[in-house]
Design a protein around this motif. Structure first.
Motif, PDB file in Angstrom:
ATOM      1  N   GLN A 186      -3.011  85.482  41.015  1.00 12.66           N
ATOM      2  CA  GLN A 186      -3.454  84.078  41.031  1.00 12.66           C
ATOM      3  C   GLN A 186      -2.290  83.114  41.207  1.00 12.66           C
ATOM      4  O   GLN A 186      -2.487  81.929  41.432  1.00 12.66           O
ATOM      5  N   ASN A 187      -1.084  83.631  41.101  1.00  9.71           N
ATOM      6  CA  ASN A 187       0.096  82.788  41.246  1.00  9.71           C
ATOM      7  C   ASN A 187       0.341  82.457  42.722  1.00  9.71           C
ATOM      8  O   ASN A 187       0.654  83.346  43.509  1.00  9.71           O
ATOM      9  N   PRO A 188       0.187  81.206  43.108  1.00 13.28           N
ATOM     10  CA  PRO A 188       0.340  80.858  44.525  1.00 13.28           C
ATOM     11  C   PRO A 188       1.767  80.991  45.036  1.00 13.28           C
ATOM     12  O   PRO A 188       2.012  81.005  46.228  1.00 13.28           O
ATOM     13  N   ASN A 189       2.740  81.104  44.100  1.00 11.77           N
ATOM     14  CA  ASN A 189       4.138  81.254  44.544  1.00 11.77           C
ATOM     15  C   ASN A 189       4.568  82.711  44.493  1.00 11.77           C
ATOM     16  O   ASN A 189       5.743  83.023  44.331  1.00 11.77           O
ATOM     17  N   ALA A 190       3.606  83.588  44.655  1.00  7.60           N
ATOM     18  CA  ALA A 190       3.881  85.011  44.439  1.00  7.60           C
ATOM     19  C   ALA A 190       4.531  85.694  45.634  1.00  7.60           C
ATOM     20  O   ALA A 190       4.308  86.863  45.858  1.00  7.60           O
ATOM     21  N   THR A 191       5.322  84.964  46.391  1.00  6.82           N
ATOM     22  CA  THR A 191       5.876  85.578  47.599  1.00  6.82           C
ATOM     23  C   THR A 191       7.271  86.167  47.394  1.00  6.82           C
ATOM     24  O   THR A 191       7.743  86.887  48.250  1.00  6.82           O
ATOM     25  N   ASN A 192       7.921  85.859  46.245  1.00  5.71           N
ATOM     26  CA  ASN A 192       9.305  86.350  46.145  1.00  5.71           C
ATOM     27  C   ASN A 192       9.354  87.860  45.974  1.00  5.71           C
ATOM     28  O   ASN A 192       8.419  88.496  45.508  1.00  5.71           O
ATOM     29  N   GLU A 193      10.475  88.427  46.398  1.00  9.48           N
ATOM     30  CA  GLU A 193      10.562  89.874  46.587  1.00  9.48           C
ATOM     31  C   GLU A 193      10.405  90.674  45.301  1.00  9.48           C
ATOM     32  O   GLU A 193       9.692  91.678  45.270  1.00  9.48           O
ATOM     33  N   ASN A 194      11.045  90.202  44.219  1.00  8.24           N
ATOM     34  CA  ASN A 194      10.951  90.947  42.966  1.00  8.24           C
ATOM     35  C   ASN A 194       9.545  90.908  42.396  1.00  8.24           C
ATOM     36  O   ASN A 194       9.071  91.874  41.811  1.00  8.24           O
ATOM     37  N   PHE A 195       8.897  89.791  42.598  1.00  4.89           N
ATOM     38  CA  PHE A 195       7.502  89.652  42.158  1.00  4.89           C
ATOM     39  C   PHE A 195       6.644  90.680  42.904  1.00  4.89           C
ATOM     40  O   PHE A 195       5.821  91.381  42.316  1.00  4.89           O
ATOM     41  N   GLN A 196       6.853  90.800  44.200  1.00  5.27           N
ATOM     42  CA  GLN A 196       6.096  91.748  45.022  1.00  5.27           C
ATOM     43  C   GLN A 196       6.377  93.196  44.618  1.00  5.27           C
ATOM     44  O   GLN A 196       5.471  94.027  44.611  1.00  5.27           O
ATOM     45  N   LYS A 197       7.647  93.476  44.278  1.00  7.40           N
ATOM     46  CA  LYS A 197       7.995  94.839  43.854  1.00  7.40           C
ATOM     47  C   LYS A 197       7.309  95.179  42.539  1.00  7.40           C
ATOM     48  O   LYS A 197       6.816  96.293  42.355  1.00  7.40           O
ATOM     49  N   THR A 198       7.303  94.199  41.624  1.00  4.28           N
ATOM     50  CA  THR A 198       6.642  94.415  40.331  1.00  4.28           C
ATOM     51  C   THR A 198       5.164  94.705  40.553  1.00  4.28           C
ATOM     52  O   THR A 198       4.588  95.621  39.962  1.00  4.28           O
ATOM     53  N   LEU A 199       4.562  93.916  41.425  1.00  5.00           N
ATOM     54  CA  LEU A 199       3.138  94.113  41.738  1.00  5.00           C
ATOM     55  C   LEU A 199       2.891  95.516  42.287  1.00  5.00           C
ATOM     56  O   LEU A 199       1.945  96.197  41.884  1.00  5.00           O
ATOM     57  N   ALA A 200       3.764  95.946  43.198  1.00  6.99           N
ATOM     58  CA  ALA A 200       3.593  97.261  43.825  1.00  6.99           C
ATOM     59  C   ALA A 200       3.655  98.369  42.776  1.00  6.99           C
ATOM     60  O   ALA A 200       2.882  99.333  42.827  1.00  6.99           O
ATOM     61  N   LEU A 201       4.565  98.218  41.803  1.00  5.47           N
ATOM     62  CA  LEU A 201       4.684  99.223  40.734  1.00  5.47           C
ATOM     63  C   LEU A 201       3.423  99.230  39.876  1.00  5.47           C
ATOM     64  O   LEU A 201       2.917 100.288  39.502  1.00  5.47           O
ATOM     65  N   LEU A 202       2.915  98.045  39.583  1.00 11.81           N
ATOM     66  CA  LEU A 202       1.696  97.952  38.768  1.00 11.81           C
ATOM     67  C   LEU A 202       0.498  98.559  39.498  1.00 11.81           C
ATOM     68  O   LEU A 202      -0.326  99.250  38.906  1.00 11.81           O
ATOM     69  N   PHE A 203       0.412  98.301  40.793  1.00  7.67           N
ATOM     70  CA  PHE A 203      -0.689  98.873  41.588  1.00  7.67           C
ATOM     71  C   PHE A 203      -0.652 100.400  41.524  1.00  7.67           C
ATOM     72  O   PHE A 203      -1.677 101.055  41.357  1.00  7.67           O
ATOM     73  N   ALA A 204       0.566 100.960  41.645  1.00  7.83           N
ATOM     74  CA  ALA A 204       0.683 102.428  41.624  1.00  7.83           C
ATOM     75  C   ALA A 204       0.270 102.969  40.255  1.00  7.83           C
ATOM     76  O   ALA A 204      -0.389 104.007  40.164  1.00  7.83           O
TER      77      ALA A 204
END
Ligand SMILES: Nc1ncnc2c1ncn2[C@@H]1O[C@H](COP(=O)(O)OP(=O)(O)OP(=O)(O)O)[C@@H](O)[C@H]1O
Ligand SMILES: [Mg+2]
Length: 191
Positions: free
Chosen positions: A51-69
């Protein structure tokens, strides 16, 4: 049998899973319907983060990817159980979403190695402009440029991984009929 629908936001995955589920139920199949992110603790955290509209930064995306896995590992147990009981599993997204959204990075493949490959992947292929117009009124943060990039990555992967590409620009019933034809063929059913 594990069937997954993939595609950009607004491509009609939820709509078609509902129709597919009803049809397969009528044909006498038991269904487990799942979606990613799931409703596990990891899944709920992912939803909140998305829901965070500023969710484009790289570390944020990496964290998301780990959570998805992590979220997926839990889901795989449920899917296996359902398959063992002879159910058809219909999934809204799978690990291929991570591959596509994270641009095929090796470490993403590695952390998703516990995720089972679906038996059938239906790619809901749609013009990004059409997908966006279908989502009007909802909170959306993805622009046309980004969606075009994702769509192209999906189409490249479809080639490599043998996805069934569905023309999702069409009307609801036409898309449903096309999906029914693919699934009936794969399951040896008549329609
Ligand atoms: N073939 C279609 N023609 C016109 N409108 C459609 C069609 N399929 C779905 N829609 C509408 O488009 C919107 C998006 O569809 P849907 O929610 O099924 O997409 P989605 O892929 O699940 O999106 P998300 O990834 O955001 O969950 C909904 O309002 C739905 O009613
Ligand atoms: Mg949906």
């Amino acid at each position: 049998m594990y069937i997954c629908l993939e595609g950009i936001d607004g491509s009609g995955k939820s709509t078609q899973i509902e129709l597919l589920m009803n049809w397969l139920n009528e044909c006498g199949h038991e269904i487990l319907r799942v979606f990613e992110p799931t409703d596990s603790q990891a899944g709920r955290l992912i939803r909140k983060m998305l829901q965070n509209p500023n969710a484009t930064n790289e570390n944020f995306q990496k964290t998301l990817a780990l959570l998805f896995a992590a979220d997926r590992i839990i889901l795989m147990e449920k899917i296996q159980e359902a398959e063992d009981e002879g159910k058809i599993v219909l999934s809204d997204r799978c690990f291929y979403s991570s591959i596509v959204y994270q641009n095929g990075a090796e470490w993403i493949k590695e952390i998703n190695k516990f995720a089972k490959k679906p038996d059938i992947v239906l790619l809901m292929d749609i013009e990004p402009e059409t997908a966006i117009s279908r989502c009007e009124g909802k909170d959306r943060f993805e622009d046309v440029y980004f969606l075009k990039k994702i769509r192209n990555r999906y189409l490249e992967l479809a080639d490599k991984e043998d996805f069934m590409v569905v023309n999702a620009n069409n009307g609801l019933n036409k898309v449903h009929d096309d999906i029914k034809r693919v699934i009936a063929h794969k399951l040896g059913m008549c329609i």
